[in-house]
Enzyme design. Structure first.
Site, short mmCIF file in Angstrom:
data_model
loop_
_atom_site.label_atom_id
_atom_site.label_comp_id
_atom_site.label_asym_id
_atom_site.label_seq_id
_atom_site.Cartn_x
_atom_site.Cartn_y
_atom_site.Cartn_z
N SER A 54 0.83 -1.21 0.00
CA SER A 54 0.00 0.00 0.00
C SER A 54 0.86 1.25 0.00
O SER A 54 1.98 1.26 0.52
CB SER A 54 -0.87 -0.01 1.26
OG SER A 54 -1.41 1.26 1.51
N LYS A 72 2.80 -3.62 6.43
CA LYS A 72 2.94 -3.89 5.00
C LYS A 72 4.40 -3.78 4.58
O LYS A 72 4.91 -4.62 3.82
CB LYS A 72 2.09 -2.91 4.19
CG LYS A 72 0.57 -3.15 4.28
CD LYS A 72 0.14 -4.34 3.46
CE LYS A 72 -1.37 -4.52 3.41
NZ LYS A 72 -1.76 -5.80 2.75
N TYR A 113 -0.55 -0.03 10.00
CA TYR A 113 -0.87 -0.74 8.75
C TYR A 113 0.29 -0.62 7.77
O TYR A 113 0.78 -1.62 7.22
CB TYR A 113 -2.14 -0.13 8.16
CG TYR A 113 -2.59 -0.69 6.84
CD1 TYR A 113 -3.27 -1.89 6.75
CD2 TYR A 113 -2.37 0.02 5.66
CE1 TYR A 113 -3.70 -2.39 5.53
CE2 TYR A 113 -2.80 -0.46 4.44
CZ TYR A 113 -3.47 -1.67 4.37
OH TYR A 113 -3.90 -2.16 3.17
#
Lengths: 317, 317
Positions: free
Chosen positions: B119, B147, B143
């Site tokens: 992402s 990732k 997050y």
């Protein structure tokens, strides 16, 4: 000030414990507890405790971290050669073990200072030189990949205020005392340590191989500074390269000759080792550690000083 | 060609399964098995199977991966808002779950192609613009940190020849069909999806907020291309940004108005949300995805096309 050294039985851990015990304070506070932790309880320096812990044991790690520490130095790892030969071991210790340490630290509360010993092995790949503070990491060893992954998690824990984390990327530390180990860079100490003590050692790479390196004295000074530097001064850059020197193997041998005479260099043999070469050729020496220099971290003035330090600290002692 | 979609019950997973079933082949081979895997077995597209798997279950993940797959699309994750609110959940699913997937893939052998959906959330911090292919990652969400950590491990597994891994950093995908979710970026679809269908939606950031975005059509095309692109062409850069468009919320709303008339925009309310704002302000929109463009990945020509695609693919259907 309660200070914990994970990997406290290793070469750097012992030197760090000695330096902390000698100065008696950290971050302006008297050290009231100093623990050296390793797989087997280390013989501690005077004033410290030696404790046994396997950081892959999640519950045991939580229990130790839960005792309450103001500063944690996380140096525990399996070295590059072993992590390359045994992926599962590297993942278990270097990644999962570090996750256990972070879990323990956040559960303990109080946002302890956590200094994570990362490595120049995080650099590599297609990233163009020079390697400044904002270049991508494309590690070319599993050791480097695991260190880089943990850096991200340390920084994220710091961003969340769970720890006051700082990941410092250590240059190759040379001259290391003691025995050769499974680090791919082990020869970078052997080719000085053994010849200076009348023994032979093999150099598996060519004379023109460049190394980003620093002395044990400097790296210990920088590890302590990493715990003391003001967190606010770090900004979002909580993982960064420590200063070092870039010299070729040939230049370093010439420095040894200038300090200790011509005999030592004649004891070096030059048999190439393709396994070692494949690993260390993926490492990089062209670093520009601006962030660390601004924050007051230091490099060696010369490799001659480094050889003299080894003779004083490790051969004489 | 046996293709596995982890997160196959989600919005992208379902669209990807539909696209793969429709083309019938991948990497020049007819698709003989296509599985959509999610926490609850998804209602599969025609020609696919729906299977249940919790990737935090190490043994179950190993068992499924061990069935033998030539291409694995790993889209399974808890989204940014949830990973920020619940650190432990994010670590369990996004990090440990992904480690389980990698473990299963390497144990299965055969070096399957693995496309990891990373992402744009990996970018952020003190890293200067523009964000080219070789900039450091300083994610400002858990997050993004999770990732980025998995990217490193995917690349390392690829370097070792255990998988043929490719991590692609998805722009914010908009317009998403369905319901709002816990992603901090959820509003970036809501403010178009709801007004286009006669309902109100709130925009928690200002009109001048810039977004790096792409349409569902383009991201599906790019995910398939990520599986097909020649591994040798990637070099060591196996984690990279997908192309996108940089537009402000205001520019995107103007595009919606040009396609669908002025009514829709009047249904947007503008109440700031400091929690959302804190997360999305840490994201970055100034990307330069040169590596992906050289490799044949694509971006949307306009946001108008994107709105038309949503009306055709999701509203009409």
């Amino acid at each position: 000030m309660r200070a914990l050294i994970l990997g406290g039985g290793g070469f750097l851990g012992r030197k760090l414990a000695g330096a902390l015990a000698a100065r008696g304070s950290l971050r302006g506070a008297a050290i009231s507890r100093l623990a050296q932790v390793d797989l087997a309880a280390p013989e501690p320096v005077s004033g410290a405790e030696g404790l046994a812990l396997d950081i892959t044991d999640r519950a045991a790690t939580a229990a130790l971290l839960g005792q309450g520490w103001d500063a944690i130095f996380h140096l525990a790892a399996v070295v590059s050669g072993q992590a390359e030969a045994e992926l599962e071991t590297g993942l278990a210790v270097n990644l999962q073990g570090s996750l256990n340490v972070l879990e323990g630290a956040r559960a303990a509360g109080g946002a302890p200072v956590l200094v994570f010993a990362s490595s120049v092995a995080v650099y590599g790949g297609d990233v163009p030189d020079p390697l400044h503070d904002f270049v991508a990491l494309q590690p070319q060893t599993s050791y480097g990949a695991q260190k880089a992954a943990v850096e991200l998690l340390v920084s994220d824990h710091a961003r969340r205020g769970l720890i006051d984390g700082r990941s410092v990327r250590l240059p190759t530390v040379t001259v290391r005392p003691g025995k050769p180990n499974a680090a791919a860079s082990s020869f970078m100490s052997s080719i000085f340590r053994e010849p200076l003590q009348g023994q032979t050692a093999n150099c598996p790479v060519g004379e023109d191989y460049p190394i980003w390196h620093c002395s044990p004295r400097v790296v210990i000074r920088n590890l302590i500074h990493a715990a003391e530097v003001d967190g606010a001064a770090l900004g979002a850059t909580r993982a960064f390269a420590l200063p070092g020197r870039r010299d070729t193997v040939g230049e370093m041998i010439a420095a040894m000759t200038r300090v200790a005479g011509p005999e030592a260099a004649t004891r070096i043999t030059w048999e190439r080792d393709p396994v070692i070469e494949r690993i260390v050729m993926g490492w990089r020496a062209g670093l520009r550690p601006d962030h660390a220099l601004r924050l007051g971290f230091v490099a060696d003035a010369s490799f001659e000083d480094n050889i003299r330090g080894f003779l004083e600290d490790d051969v004489a002692a």
